[in-house]
Design a protein around this motif. Structure first.
Motif, PDB file in Angstrom:
ATOM      1  N   LEU A 141       0.823  -1.213   0.000  1.00  0.00           N
ATOM      2  CA  LEU A 141       0.000   0.000   0.000  1.00  0.00           C
ATOM      3  C   LEU A 141       0.856   1.263   0.000  1.00  0.00           C
ATOM      4  N   GLU A 142       1.923   1.227   0.779  1.00  0.00           N
ATOM      5  CA  GLU A 142       2.788   2.401   0.867  1.00  0.00           C
ATOM      6  C   GLU A 142       3.546   2.656  -0.432  1.00  0.00           C
ATOM      7  N   LEU A 143       3.783   1.605  -1.203  1.00  0.00           N
ATOM      8  CA  LEU A 143       4.516   1.749  -2.457  1.00  0.00           C
ATOM      9  C   LEU A 143       3.608   1.857  -3.676  1.00  0.00           C
ATOM     10  N   SER A 144       2.310   1.827  -3.474  1.00  0.00           N
ATOM     11  CA  SER A 144       1.387   1.856  -4.612  1.00  0.00           C
ATOM     12  C   SER A 144       1.518   3.181  -5.366  1.00  0.00           C
ATOM     13  N   PRO A 145       1.431   3.117  -6.702  1.00  0.00           N
ATOM     14  CA  PRO A 145       1.595   4.332  -7.504  1.00  0.00           C
ATOM     15  C   PRO A 145       0.444   5.323  -7.349  1.00  0.00           C
ATOM     16  N   GLU A 146      -0.724   4.830  -6.934  1.00  0.00           N
ATOM     17  CA  GLU A 146      -1.854   5.727  -6.715  1.00  0.00           C
ATOM     18  C   GLU A 146      -1.613   6.515  -5.429  1.00  0.00           C
ATOM     19  N   ALA A 147      -2.515   7.411  -5.153  1.00  0.00           N
ATOM     20  CA  ALA A 147      -2.419   8.193  -3.914  1.00  0.00           C
ATOM     21  C   ALA A 147      -2.462   7.242  -2.720  1.00  0.00           C
ATOM     22  N   ILE A 148      -1.661   7.536  -1.724  1.00  0.00           N
ATOM     23  CA  ILE A 148      -1.603   6.683  -0.541  1.00  0.00           C
ATOM     24  C   ILE A 148      -2.904   6.810   0.248  1.00  0.00           C
ATOM     25  N   ASP A 149      -3.508   5.673   0.548  1.00  0.00           N
ATOM     26  CA  ASP A 149      -4.747   5.654   1.312  1.00  0.00           C
ATOM     27  C   ASP A 149      -4.397   5.481   2.791  1.00  0.00           C
ATOM     28  N   TYR A 150      -4.369   6.595   3.496  1.00  0.00           N
ATOM     29  CA  TYR A 150      -3.942   6.571   4.893  1.00  0.00           C
ATOM     30  C   TYR A 150      -4.925   5.830   5.799  1.00  0.00           C
ATOM     31  N   THR A 151      -6.199   5.807   5.422  1.00  0.00           N
ATOM     32  CA  THR A 151      -7.160   5.077   6.268  1.00  0.00           C
ATOM     33  C   THR A 151      -6.900   3.575   6.198  1.00  0.00           C
ATOM     34  N   LYS A 152      -6.560   3.067   5.005  1.00  0.00           N
ATOM     35  CA  LYS A 152      -6.248   1.636   4.880  1.00  0.00           C
ATOM     36  C   LYS A 152      -4.957   1.309   5.619  1.00  0.00           C
ATOM     37  N   ILE A 153      -3.988   2.214   5.521  1.00  0.00           N
ATOM     38  CA  ILE A 153      -2.722   1.990   6.219  1.00  0.00           C
ATOM     39  C   ILE A 153      -2.948   2.005   7.728  1.00  0.00           C
ATOM     40  N   ALA A 154      -3.772   2.950   8.191  1.00  0.00           N
ATOM     41  CA  ALA A 154      -4.066   3.016   9.627  1.00  0.00           C
ATOM     42  C   ALA A 154      -4.788   1.746  10.088  1.00  0.00           C
ATOM     43  N   ALA A 155      -5.714   1.251   9.266  1.00  0.00           N
ATOM     44  CA  ALA A 155      -6.425   0.020   9.611  1.00  0.00           C
ATOM     45  C   ALA A 155      -5.449  -1.159   9.677  1.00  0.00           C
ATOM     46  N   LEU A 156      -4.514  -1.213   8.728  1.00  0.00           N
ATOM     47  CA  LEU A 156      -3.514  -2.279   8.751  1.00  0.00           C
ATOM     48  C   LEU A 156      -2.600  -2.142   9.966  1.00  0.00           C
ATOM     49  N   ASP A 157      -2.227  -0.906  10.301  1.00  0.00           N
ATOM     50  CA  ASP A 157      -1.411  -0.684  11.504  1.00  0.00           C
ATOM     51  C   ASP A 157      -2.123  -1.209  12.741  1.00  0.00           C
ATOM     52  N   ASN A 158      -3.429  -0.983  12.804  1.00  0.00           N
ATOM     53  CA  ASN A 158      -4.226  -1.467  13.933  1.00  0.00           C
ATOM     54  C   ASN A 158      -4.224  -3.000  13.974  1.00  0.00           C
ATOM     55  N   ARG A 159      -4.402  -3.617  12.814  1.00  0.00           N
ATOM     56  CA  ARG A 159      -4.402  -5.080  12.751  1.00  0.00           C
ATOM     57  C   ARG A 159      -3.024  -5.639  13.101  1.00  0.00           C
ATOM     58  N   ILE A 160      -1.974  -4.958  12.630  1.00  0.00           N
ATOM     59  CA  ILE A 160      -0.606  -5.387  12.946  1.00  0.00           C
ATOM     60  C   ILE A 160      -0.374  -5.302  14.450  1.00  0.00           C
TER      61      ILE A 160
END
Length: 180
Positions: A141-160
């Protein structure tokens, strides 16, 4: 700084609170009708219902929802907009989580013909694999060429985070097994 609600906003807030109250009442009726199995693990994220101990009774969760609803009503009376926004989101998340749990309770009640025995080491390995996959998903997600989706990253951080906490608990169980 207190911002006063206009008449239309006040009416909207009252309607919103009434609809939430109706949903809570419907949820409570569903809980009363549900044949609830006992579990040995958490139903939900500990932070959602502010409980670190394992609760096996749906009534505990509906009581927590009612407390959040009452806090939301109090915030609406004092017109604290940031508190209203936070509590609204939390209440909706709580209602959604408990509704999903009730909707799937019948799936877990079906008897299984097999029992999977898993050692603590196997459980540890499985959770490490979950953690690795979650970290890979975040990296992609962090390396995706599209705009970074911070909500998805935050959700993954929570799951991690939750996965890491589970791993720590399993490692403690492994240590206790060694000393027993």
């Amino acid at each position: 700084m207190m911002i006063h609600l206009t008449n239309n906003e006040d009416i909207f807030m009252q309607n919103f609170l009434e609809k939430l109250k109706e949903q809570i009442n419907q949820l409570e009726q569903q809980i009363n009708l549900a044949d609830q199995p006992a579990y040995q693990e958490h139903y939900f994220d500990e932070h959602l219902f502010n409980s670190s101990k394992i609760e096996v009774d749906f009534q505990f969760y509906i009581d927590k929802i009612k407390l959040t609803y009452q806090s939301l009503c109090d915030a609406a009376l004092t017109e604290k907009l940031s508190q209203i926004e936070f509590l609204s989101e939390k209440l909706i998340d709580q209602i959604t989580a408990l509704s999903r749990e009730l909707a799937t309770v019948h799936l877990r009640k079906q008897p299984t013909n097999y029992v999977i025995k898993e050692t603590v080491a196997e459980k540890h390995s499985r959770h490490l694999d979950y953690l690795r996959r979650l970290q890979e998903m975040k990296y992609e997600l962090e390396l995706s060429p599209e705009a970074i989706d911070y909500t998805k990253i935050a959700a993954l951080d929570n799951r991690i985070y939750r996965c890491e906490q589970a791993i720590k608990k399993i490692e403690l169980d492994m240590e206790n097994e060694v000393f027993d």
